[in-house]
Design an enzyme around this catalytic site. Sequence first.
Site, PDB file in Angstrom:
ATOM      1  CG  ASN A  76      -2.195  -0.807   0.932  1.00 30.76           C
ATOM      2  OD1 ASN A  76      -3.079  -0.367   0.197  1.00 30.76           O
ATOM      3  ND2 ASN A  76      -2.254  -2.018   1.477  1.00 30.76           N
TER       4      ASN A  76
ATOM      5  CG  LEU B  85       0.292  -5.014  12.267  1.00 29.99           C
ATOM      6  CD1 LEU B  85       0.881  -6.425  12.304  1.00 29.99           C
ATOM      7  CD2 LEU B  85      -1.163  -5.070  11.836  1.00 29.99           C
TER       8      LEU B  85
ATOM      9  CG  ASN C 196      -6.130   1.780   9.845  1.00 30.14           C
ATOM     10  OD1 ASN C 196      -5.028   1.391   9.443  1.00 30.14           O
ATOM     11  ND2 ASN C 196      -7.030   0.946  10.351  1.00 30.14           N
TER      12      ASN C 196
ATOM     13  CG  HIS D 227      -9.872  -3.014   9.019  1.00 28.66           C
ATOM     14  ND1 HIS D 227      -8.990  -3.434   9.990  1.00 28.66           N
ATOM     15  CD2 HIS D 227     -10.808  -3.984   8.915  1.00 28.66           C
ATOM     16  CE1 HIS D 227      -9.390  -4.602  10.469  1.00 28.66           C
ATOM     17  NE2 HIS D 227     -10.490  -4.953   9.840  1.00 28.66           N
TER      18      HIS D 227
END
Length: 185
Positions: free
Chosen positions: A14, A84, A101, A103
Site C-alpha cells: 500500500n 499494527l 487507516n 482496514h
Amino acid sequence: MKKIIIFASGAGSNAQAIIDFFRGSKEVTIALILSNKKEAGVLNIAQAEEIDSMLIDKKIIENDNFLKILNDYQTDLIVLAGYLWKIPDYLIRAYKNRIINIHPSLLPKYGGKGMYGSHVHKAVIENNEKESGITIHYVNEEYDQGEILLQEKVEVTLVDTAESLAKKIHTLEHALFAQVIEKII
Ligand code: GRF
C-alpha cells in the site's frame, strides 16, 4: 507542499501504491516512512525510493517527545498502511482528523484488536460471507472505530480462499487508498 508520513509494519504494498500515485506531484509528498519492524519490507521500499525512514519502538512512540519529529517534518497527514500497533492517545489528540487507516474488511465487521491481515480473511471465509471489502477511516481512540471515509465491496465466491480474497482486497486497496488521501489532504 502537503506532507504525508506513512506508518507501516509489513510488506508495504500500500505504501508503494501511495508513493507511485504521488510521484512527481507538486502538491503532496511522502516525507517519512516509519515502521515498528526491523525486517518490514516497507523499509526496503523507503530506501529504494530515497524516502526518509525510521524504525521505532514502544518507548519512542509512546513518549510525546515523538511529536517533535512529526513537527520537524511539518506533517499534514499520518497514513496507517498496515501498521499494527495502537496509536497512543496523545498522538490521536494532537493529530485529530489527521490520521487515517485502511482496514481489509467492511467495518464494523471483522474489526478490532487482533483482526488484521490474514486473520480477517480467514474469518470471512470461515463464516461463509458473500462479500467483504475495504474500509478507509479516520483513527480515533478505539481500534477501527473512527469515522468512515470510504468503503468498497468485493464478492466472496465459493472457490475463494483467505489467500485469493487477500489478493482481491489488495487490488482494491492499491486502487483507492491514494485517491482518498488526495481528496482529504
Ligand atoms: C493491508 O491489507 C491493509 O488493509 C492491512 O494490512 C495490509 C497491509 O499490506 N491493514 P501491505 O503491507 O500494504 O502490503
